[in-house]
Design an enzyme around this catalytic site. Structure first.
Site, PDB file in Angstrom:
ATOM      1  N   ASP A  90      -8.432  -5.942   2.533  1.00 49.72           N
ATOM      2  CA  ASP A  90      -8.967  -4.638   2.927  1.00 49.72           C
ATOM      3  C   ASP A  90      -9.258  -3.843   1.660  1.00 49.72           C
ATOM      4  O   ASP A  90      -8.393  -3.158   1.134  1.00 49.72           O
ATOM      5  CB  ASP A  90      -7.977  -3.901   3.823  1.00 49.72           C
ATOM      6  CG  ASP A  90      -8.553  -2.596   4.379  1.00 49.72           C
ATOM      7  OD1 ASP A  90      -9.533  -2.081   3.803  1.00 49.72           O
ATOM      8  OD2 ASP A  90      -8.014  -2.091   5.376  1.00 49.72           O
TER       9      ASP A  90
ATOM     10  N   HIS B 236      -8.492   3.640  -0.492  1.00 49.27           N
ATOM     11  CA  HIS B 236      -7.094   3.288  -0.748  1.00 49.27           C
ATOM     12  C   HIS B 236      -6.786   3.139  -2.237  1.00 49.27           C
ATOM     13  O   HIS B 236      -5.626   2.915  -2.590  1.00 49.27           O
ATOM     14  CB  HIS B 236      -6.736   1.996  -0.017  1.00 49.27           C
ATOM     15  CG  HIS B 236      -6.872   2.097   1.471  1.00 49.27           C
ATOM     16  ND1 HIS B 236      -6.135   2.985   2.229  1.00 49.27           N
ATOM     17  CD2 HIS B 236      -7.688   1.447   2.339  1.00 49.27           C
ATOM     18  CE1 HIS B 236      -6.474   2.862   3.506  1.00 49.27           C
ATOM     19  NE2 HIS B 236      -7.412   1.943   3.593  1.00 49.27           N
TER      20      HIS B 236
END
Length: 266
Positions: free
Chosen positions: A171, A176
């Site tokens: 991911d 992030h």
């Protein structure tokens, strides 16, 4: 197509191969330690069942890429996992995916993407603002918080580098890791992957249940608020028959709700 027309749509099949490095990296990314030899040492390795969710991440991404919703505003609402057999230490996992349900929440729609294999069944519920109002059913309500005081409370501290490590499992969304991308998404700084937070909580829950974390059989939780690397979670848990119901909060703000985990002896 309106959102309801996506129900039942196949998203294809995919076979993902891996060696022992990936489940070991995964275990470290969700909070295992070097002393947890059966999670981080290939000679004794037991693969965490939630590792399956990294193998199947292609499916919800495929639905977004197909144009079902605006990928800039959709969020991961709920995750469910049912374990059918232990994942191998290395090998290839064949999976198929489809849109199992689409729920009409009025101003938003919830797309359920289900991935199946011989090892697991996993469902992503994706909350898509602006896609509702198509006349469909609202869908089931979230599991309520259990009555009474929790049977146990557990602290779970995340690591400041945890999101940077977890993104190596596949991911790679920039929010992030990149402060500018996080701010563009409305966050003050890069934040944890919800699936990383959820998996991290299962480790102490297993210990509290007297089980090994690889003995997880069913898992479900709703992602209520973001968690930032370095945050400490306060996890409350209630015994519910063979299952453990749980919630997690950071500084009084609920971040995981309607949680339930079931472990069986391995």
């Amino acid at each position: 197509m309106n959102a309801g027309d996506w129900k039942g749509r196949p998203l294809g099949t995919r076979t993902v191969s891996y060696d022992e490095t990936r489940p070991i990296l995964y275990a470290l990314a969700v909070g295992a330690h070097a002393t947890d030899l059966d999670l981080v040492f290939e000679e004794r390795l037991r693969v965490l069942p939630t590792f399956a969710l990294t193998l199947a991440q292609w499916a919800p991404d495929a639905l977004g890429s197909a144009g079902a919703f605006d990928v800039r505003t959709a969020v991961h609402g709920t995750q469910r996992l049912r374990v059918l057999a232990p994942l191998p230490r290395s090998g290839a996992v064949e999976m198929s995916a489809h849109v199992s349900d689409v729920w009409d929440k009025g101003r938003a729609a919830v797309f359920d993407v289900t991935v199946t294999s011989e090892y697991f069944e996993a469902t992503w519920s994706l909350f898509a603002p602006g896609s509702g109002g198509f006349g469909g059913e609202r869908g089931p309500s979230a599991r309520p918080r259990p009555d009474g005081a929790p049977d146990l409370s557990l602290p779970v501290r995340t690591d400041p580098d945890q999101a940077a490590l977890y993104r190596l499992l596949g991911d790679r969304h920039h929010m992030h890791i990149d402060p500018d991308a996080a701010k563009a998404a409305g966050m003050p700084r890069p934040f944890m992957h919800g699936l990383c937070t959820l998996a991290a909580v299962t480790l102490p829950l297993a210990a509290a249940a007297g089980a090994h974390p690889a003995d997880l059989r069913e898992l479900e939780a709703r992602f209520a608020s973001p968690v930032f690397p370095g945050d400490e979670l306060a996890v409350d848990a209630w015994k519910a028959g063979d299952a453990t119901a749980f919630e997690a909060a950071v500084d009084g703000t609920t971040v995981l709700s309607a949680g339930q985990a079931t472990f069986t002896a391995g």
